[in-house]
Scaffold this motif. Structure first.
Motif, PDB file in Angstrom:
ATOM      1  N   VAL B  88       0.864  -1.173   0.000  1.00 49.14           N
ATOM      2  CA  VAL B  88       0.000   0.000   0.000  1.00 49.14           C
ATOM      3  C   VAL B  88       0.896   1.216   0.000  1.00 49.14           C
ATOM      4  O   VAL B  88       2.038   1.167   0.456  1.00 49.14           O
ATOM      5  N   GLY B  89       0.360   2.294  -0.497  1.00 49.76           N
ATOM      6  CA  GLY B  89       1.126   3.525  -0.512  1.00 49.76           C
ATOM      7  C   GLY B  89       2.284   3.448  -1.486  1.00 49.76           C
ATOM      8  O   GLY B  89       2.276   2.669  -2.426  1.00 49.76           O
ATOM      9  N   ALA B  90       3.305   4.252  -1.219  1.00 48.83           N
ATOM     10  CA  ALA B  90       4.427   4.348  -2.133  1.00 48.83           C
ATOM     11  C   ALA B  90       5.626   3.613  -1.554  1.00 48.83           C
ATOM     12  O   ALA B  90       5.709   3.409  -0.363  1.00 48.83           O
ATOM     13  N   PRO B  91       6.552   3.206  -2.414  1.00 48.29           N
ATOM     14  CA  PRO B  91       7.760   2.568  -1.894  1.00 48.29           C
ATOM     15  C   PRO B  91       8.582   3.573  -1.100  1.00 48.29           C
ATOM     16  O   PRO B  91       8.463   4.777  -1.299  1.00 48.29           O
ATOM     17  N   GLU B  92       9.410   3.062  -0.196  1.00 45.49           N
ATOM     18  CA  GLU B  92      10.237   3.968   0.594  1.00 45.49           C
ATOM     19  C   GLU B  92      11.459   4.388  -0.210  1.00 45.49           C
ATOM     20  O   GLU B  92      11.796   3.777  -1.211  1.00 45.49           O
ATOM     21  N   GLY B  93      12.095   5.442   0.280  1.00 47.68           N
ATOM     22  CA  GLY B  93      13.365   5.834  -0.320  1.00 47.68           C
ATOM     23  C   GLY B  93      13.206   6.862  -1.417  1.00 47.68           C
ATOM     24  O   GLY B  93      12.090   7.168  -1.862  1.00 47.68           O
ATOM     25  N   GLU B  94      14.325   7.418  -1.831  1.00 46.18           N
ATOM     26  CA  GLU B  94      14.355   8.430  -2.856  1.00 46.18           C
ATOM     27  C   GLU B  94      13.864   7.894  -4.199  1.00 46.18           C
ATOM     28  O   GLU B  94      14.107   6.732  -4.523  1.00 46.18           O
ATOM     29  N   ALA B  95      13.214   8.744  -4.922  1.00 45.72           N
ATOM     30  CA  ALA B  95      12.854   8.338  -6.275  1.00 45.72           C
ATOM     31  C   ALA B  95      14.127   8.231  -7.094  1.00 45.72           C
ATOM     32  O   ALA B  95      15.011   9.072  -7.022  1.00 45.72           O
ATOM     33  N   ALA B  96      14.234   7.166  -7.836  1.00 46.99           N
ATOM     34  CA  ALA B  96      15.446   6.964  -8.620  1.00 46.99           C
ATOM     35  C   ALA B  96      15.364   7.768  -9.905  1.00 46.99           C
ATOM     36  O   ALA B  96      14.288   8.086 -10.379  1.00 46.99           O
ATOM     37  N   GLY B  97      16.516   8.093 -10.454  1.00 46.59           N
ATOM     38  CA  GLY B  97      16.535   8.776 -11.735  1.00 46.59           C
ATOM     39  C   GLY B  97      16.068   7.831 -12.828  1.00 46.59           C
ATOM     40  O   GLY B  97      16.084   6.615 -12.660  1.00 46.59           O
ATOM     41  N   ARG B  98      15.624   8.433 -13.931  1.00 47.18           N
ATOM     42  CA  ARG B  98      15.065   7.623 -14.995  1.00 47.18           C
ATOM     43  C   ARG B  98      16.093   6.655 -15.583  1.00 47.18           C
ATOM     44  O   ARG B  98      15.807   5.491 -15.833  1.00 47.18           O
ATOM     45  N   ASP B  99      17.319   7.139 -15.760  1.00 48.50           N
ATOM     46  CA  ASP B  99      18.344   6.277 -16.358  1.00 48.50           C
ATOM     47  C   ASP B  99      18.691   5.118 -15.445  1.00 48.50           C
ATOM     48  O   ASP B  99      18.872   3.987 -15.894  1.00 48.50           O
ATOM     49  N   ASP B 100      18.749   5.446 -14.147  1.00 47.13           N
ATOM     50  CA  ASP B 100      19.050   4.398 -13.177  1.00 47.13           C
ATOM     51  C   ASP B 100      17.970   3.319 -13.215  1.00 47.13           C
ATOM     52  O   ASP B 100      18.256   2.122 -13.219  1.00 47.13           O
ATOM     53  N   LEU B 101      16.721   3.764 -13.276  1.00 42.40           N
ATOM     54  CA  LEU B 101      15.609   2.822 -13.313  1.00 42.40           C
ATOM     55  C   LEU B 101      15.679   1.951 -14.567  1.00 42.40           C
ATOM     56  O   LEU B 101      15.492   0.735 -14.525  1.00 42.40           O
ATOM     57  N   ARG B 102      15.990   2.595 -15.678  1.00 39.17           N
ATOM     58  CA  ARG B 102      16.087   1.836 -16.930  1.00 39.17           C
ATOM     59  C   ARG B 102      17.248   0.838 -16.886  1.00 39.17           C
ATOM     60  O   ARG B 102      17.143  -0.269 -17.400  1.00 39.17           O
ATOM     61  N   ASP B 103      18.349   1.243 -16.221  1.00 36.34           N
ATOM     62  CA  ASP B 103      19.484   0.320 -16.086  1.00 36.34           C
ATOM     63  C   ASP B 103      19.062  -0.934 -15.335  1.00 36.34           C
ATOM     64  O   ASP B 103      19.347  -2.059 -15.738  1.00 36.34           O
ATOM     65  N   ARG B 104      18.370  -0.704 -14.220  1.00 39.91           N
ATOM     66  CA  ARG B 104      17.995  -1.854 -13.404  1.00 39.91           C
ATOM     67  C   ARG B 104      16.942  -2.708 -14.112  1.00 39.91           C
ATOM     68  O   ARG B 104      16.927  -3.922 -13.989  1.00 39.91           O
ATOM     69  N   LEU B 105      16.054  -2.025 -14.856  1.00 41.90           N
ATOM     70  CA  LEU B 105      15.045  -2.785 -15.610  1.00 41.90           C
ATOM     71  C   LEU B 105      15.730  -3.655 -16.670  1.00 41.90           C
ATOM     72  O   LEU B 105      15.367  -4.819 -16.862  1.00 41.90           O
ATOM     73  N   LEU B 146       4.689   4.245 -18.981  1.00 39.56           N
ATOM     74  CA  LEU B 146       5.358   3.504 -20.059  1.00 39.56           C
ATOM     75  C   LEU B 146       5.927   4.456 -21.098  1.00 39.56           C
ATOM     76  O   LEU B 146       6.968   4.205 -21.694  1.00 39.56           O
ATOM     77  N   ASP B 147       5.251   5.574 -21.269  1.00 39.76           N
ATOM     78  CA  ASP B 147       5.722   6.553 -22.227  1.00 39.76           C
ATOM     79  C   ASP B 147       7.056   7.149 -21.772  1.00 39.76           C
ATOM     80  O   ASP B 147       7.901   7.494 -22.583  1.00 39.76           O
ATOM     81  N   ARG B 148       7.225   7.278 -20.457  1.00 45.73           N
ATOM     82  CA  ARG B 148       8.486   7.867 -19.967  1.00 45.73           C
ATOM     83  C   ARG B 148       9.589   6.822 -19.841  1.00 45.73           C
ATOM     84  O   ARG B 148      10.737   7.104 -20.104  1.00 45.73           O
ATOM     85  N   ILE B 149       9.239   5.630 -19.414  1.00 43.58           N
ATOM     86  CA  ILE B 149      10.271   4.596 -19.208  1.00 43.58           C
ATOM     87  C   ILE B 149      10.647   3.920 -20.527  1.00 43.58           C
ATOM     88  O   ILE B 149      11.767   3.466 -20.718  1.00 43.58           O
TER      89      ILE B 149
END
Ligand SMILES: Nc1ncnc2c1ncn2[C@@H]1O[C@H](COP(=O)(O)OP(=O)(O)OP(=O)(O)O)[C@@H](O)[C@H]1O
Ligand SMILES: [Mg+2]
Lengths: 285, 462
Positions: B88-105, B146-149
């Motif tokens: 429920v709610g949002a995940p904890e921690g700082e929002a990751a940068g878009r590139d970082d998220l794409r790297d991990r994906l 999806l449009d951003r990621i």
């Protein structure tokens, strides 16, 4: 019978059946809730095998009713042994007809069929009603009766009530929709094709000579075929057959020739073979 | 298998679970899944036996106790996600940068790690799916996420990554790209589920469950059915046809019993001194009726026409004669193709398009032209014993609707019905000539398989 879902999975695995979480969960619940388990899914995904594995784990006798078009009460429930009855009558002891009649409709002349066998006696049993969809609709009424009360009435002998309920597994290929009433009696489990990792473990278990790398390639090719628009998709049974064929051919890796020559093990229709040949670029040879 | 991270959140005590379960059952019922009290009791027992620590086991347990067929599963899963959410709610921690998220994906896709993909979907929606004056204040959008990621643009990178670590050598390497595409598709589905869950948190689950979950195949709108749903619909044809055949036979029996023939009853009563003792029933003519189908198979309504043609074909032995005509802006008879189409229903639509002459110099449907050509060339297919069904949205692309042709067909036929896959509320909007046609022949809204089978059962002649 089981202490947890993990326990189900572990003990089935000991018998050589690798259960997905869905399978293990549903088997666990069927046991806990004491309800019959209706297993549906395409051919060759291990429906029958599951019932056998459960029987083995439970140390239970497997009683199997194989359904087919025209299966009836005398094949499913019980039948009188007419030949033996006739012999007994013509042996003609010194007695009245009433006495004879009582005698020939006794236990000695009864031929119990799977449904009756499964509810008699105190030993643990697994009742497998295999390919239920092949039987005629009338048989469903019979199953419903037996699975509701776990009792069977033989007019000449009286009512037999299960003292120990069997674990019941019904399987179906869904060639015909089973009645709503029967479905409601059961827990429902759909077994589809396993995910890549599970299928790899299954083939490696069933085909010991297969190394990890080849198993991986085999499962990937099968996965690709299943994503194609084919008349009949290859099932786990075909994956196992194909792996065995590859071992027999002495192939230790896949290449165009081997795949093309053995595709018939995986695909049963010529038009599927043609389609797959094109999509897998096998015709460029 | 039972780490806290995989459990169900937001449910702590027994009453919480009972409430969730009741609402879940109500939502499933609202989607047309029949669930009795017996099943609900079983489901509660299943929850008690399984506990709440592993959400996926709970999902399977509830599915096993509440569902009765695989067709219900696509409805069940998203509803389950709403009532027994992963978090429920949002995940904890700082929002990751878009590139970082794409790297991990990219790494998750390369490893085909579904659990990690699930967590990344949550993160992606949280960071990039919110809209409004502050992110998330107005809602959450999977589309925007999806449009951003842009997960589809990771294909080449994931492929190279897998190859670089020797994860795909030899023959099977040719399968790699399609495999990655399927993984990306799975990630998209996870994003959609997560966005839906968040919207549910804001708007109340019950409303979302009612509105946002795809319906079972028989309630899918013909005009919006996706590829998978069309395939599912096709599988429904045979069972549906069998059900309808039984109902038609029953109607036929009832009709054959017929009404009382007064004249013959009285004539028979002469021997009893004029007291009518034995009512004589009028016998119906035994000949079976004829059916003519006239189907718009242009792109906009082809799913609907395909399905209806297959259904009628499956029912063909209920009639003395069935003839089927297809049109876009020209008409051609396709009865023969339909017979062969039984073996390969997938190919039917495309074969009709390929083999029949359906289009003239342009490719969009022209009802006026097609109806006129039908009346002229195939007029003799329609006679006093035939019932005609016209299938189509009555969208004329601004050309003349040719009402005279419809009148002509109506005069020759026993009955004419028009089945329109558009909602009644849009009849007459834009280029729809539905009201004009409906003034001449009985027109029915027919948006999904359920409506179609009701109409067929009611309207088909016996
Ligand atoms: N999860 C599994 N673990 C071990 N073996 C499996 C598993 N799934 C399938 N198999 C193997 O696949 C083969 C086919 O299984 P089975 O005959 O039980 O299929 P089925 O679903 O009953 O098919 P059908 O509908 O044709 O009767 C068997 O050899 C079985 O050992
Ligand atoms: Mg079997």
């Amino acid at each position: 019978m089981f202490t947890s879902v993990d326990d189900v999975a572990a003990r089935l695995a000991e018998t050589g059946y690798l259960a997905s979480p869905a399978v293990a969960t549903t088997v666990f619940l069927a046991d806990r809730l004491g309800k019959p388990l209706l297993v549906e899914g395409p051919a060759g995904v291990g429906k029958t095998e599951l019932a056998k594995a459960v029987a083995q784990v439970a140390g239970a006798r497997l009683v199997r009713l194989q359904c087919y078009e025209g299966v009836d009460e005398s094949r499913a429930l019980y039948e009188w042994n007419h030949a033996k009855q006739l012999l007994r009558i013509s042996a003609g002891r010194d007695e009245t007809w009433d006495e004879t009649r009582t005698d020939i409709f006794s236990e000695e002349f009864l031929l119990p069929r799977p449904l009756l066998t499964a509810i008699r006696g105190d030993d643990p049993k697994v009742l497998l009603i295999d390919e239920t969809d092949k039987a005629d609709v009338e048989v469903e009424g019979l199953l419903l009766e037996v699975l509701s009360d776990f009792q069977v009435t033989v007019p000449e002998l009286g009512t037999v009530t299960a003292t120990r309920r069997p674990f019941v597994v019904l399987t179906s290929n869904a060639s015909r929709e089973l009645s709503e009433a029967l479905r409601r009696r059961c827990l429902f489990l759909h077994i589809g094709f396993p995910d890549e990792e599970l299928e790899r473990r299954i083939v490696r278990l069933k085909v010991p000579g297969l190394d990890e790398a080849l198993a991986r390639s085999v499962v990937r090719v099968v996965g690709a075929l299943r994503a194609m628009d084919l008349r009949k998709l290859p099932s786990v049974a075909e994956t196992i057959d194909w792996a065995r064929t590859l071992i027999a051919l002495g192939a230790d890796t896949l290449d165009e020739t081997v795949v093309r020559d053995s595709l018939g093990v995986l695909l049963k229709h010529q038009e599927d073979v043609l389609k797959a040949t094109a999509k897998l670029d096998l015709d460029a040879l | 298998m039972t780490s806290p991270a995989t459990g169900v959140t937001g449910v702590t005590d027994g009453t919480g679970v009972a409430d969730r379960l009741t609402s879940l059952v109500a939502a499933l019922r609202a989607h047309g899944i029949r669930i009795g009290t017996g099943e609900t009791v079983d489901a509660a027992e299943a929850v008690a036996a399984l506990g709440l620590t592993d959400r996926e086991l709970l999902r399977e347990g509830l599915a096993a106790t509440l569902l009765h067929s695989p067709a219900q599963r696509p409805v069940f899963d998203p509803v389950f996600d709403l009532y027994f959410p992963r978090g429920v709610g949002a995940p904890e921690g700082e929002a990751a940068g878009r590139d970082d998220l794409r790297d991990r994906l990219a790494s998750a896709l390369a490893a085909d790690d579904r659990a990690l993909m699930g967590r990344l979907a949550v993160e992606a929606v949280d960071g990039y799916g919110g809209y409004g004056s502050s992110p998330g204040s107005d809602g959450w959008s999977s589309y925007q996420t999806l449009d951003r990621i842009r997960p589809q643009t990771l294909l080449a990178r994931v492929r190279d990554e897998i190859r670089a670590r020797g994860g795909s050598a030899g023959f099977a390497d040719r399968l790699l790209e399609d495999e990655i595409r399927r993984r990306i598709e799975a990630f998209r589905a996870l994003v959609v589920a997560e966005a839906r869950r968040r919207v549910a948190e804001r708007r109340g689950r019950d409303e979302i469950a009612r509105r946002a979950v795809a319906p079972t195949a028989d309630r899918v709108d013909f005009l919006y059915a996706g590829k998978a749903q069309v395939a599912e619909l096709r599988r429904a044809v045979q069972p549906l046809a069998r059900k309808l055949a039984t109902r038609l036979a029953a109607r036929r029996r009832r009709a054959a019993r017929g009404s009382i023939d007064l004249r013959r009853t009285l004539r028979g009563s002469l021997s009893t001194g004029g007291v009518p003792m034995k009512p004589v029933l009028r016998r119906r003519r035994p000949a079976r009726p004829e059916l003519v189908l006239l189907c718009d198979v242009s792109g906009s309504v082809s799913g609907f026409s395909d399905f209806t043609m297959l259904l009628v074909q499956a029912l063909h032995d209920q009639f003395s004669k069935v003839r089927v005509f297809a049109f876009v802006n020209r008409v051609d008879e396709v009865t023969g193709m339909l017979v062969h189409g039984r073996a390969d229903p997938q190919g039917l639509g495309s074969r009709i398009q390929a083999e029949a002459t359906l289009t003239g110099w342009h490719g969009s449907s022209d009802y006026g032209m097609a109806l006129g050509e039908f009346a002229e060339r195939y007029g003799d297919a329609v006679g006093p014993r035939s019932t005609v069904f016209v299938l189509g949205d009555a969208r004329t692309n601004m050309s003349d609707p040719n009402l005279a042709a419809v009148r002509q067909i109506r005069e020759r036929a026993r009955r004419v019905y028009w089945l329109n896959p558009e909602p009644m509320s849009s009849w007459g909007t834009g280029d729809s000539a539905a009201p004009e046609y409906a003034a001449l022949v009985e027109m029915h809204e027919c948006r999904n398989a359920r409506q179609l089978s009701e109409l067929v059962a009611r309207l088909l002649p016996v």
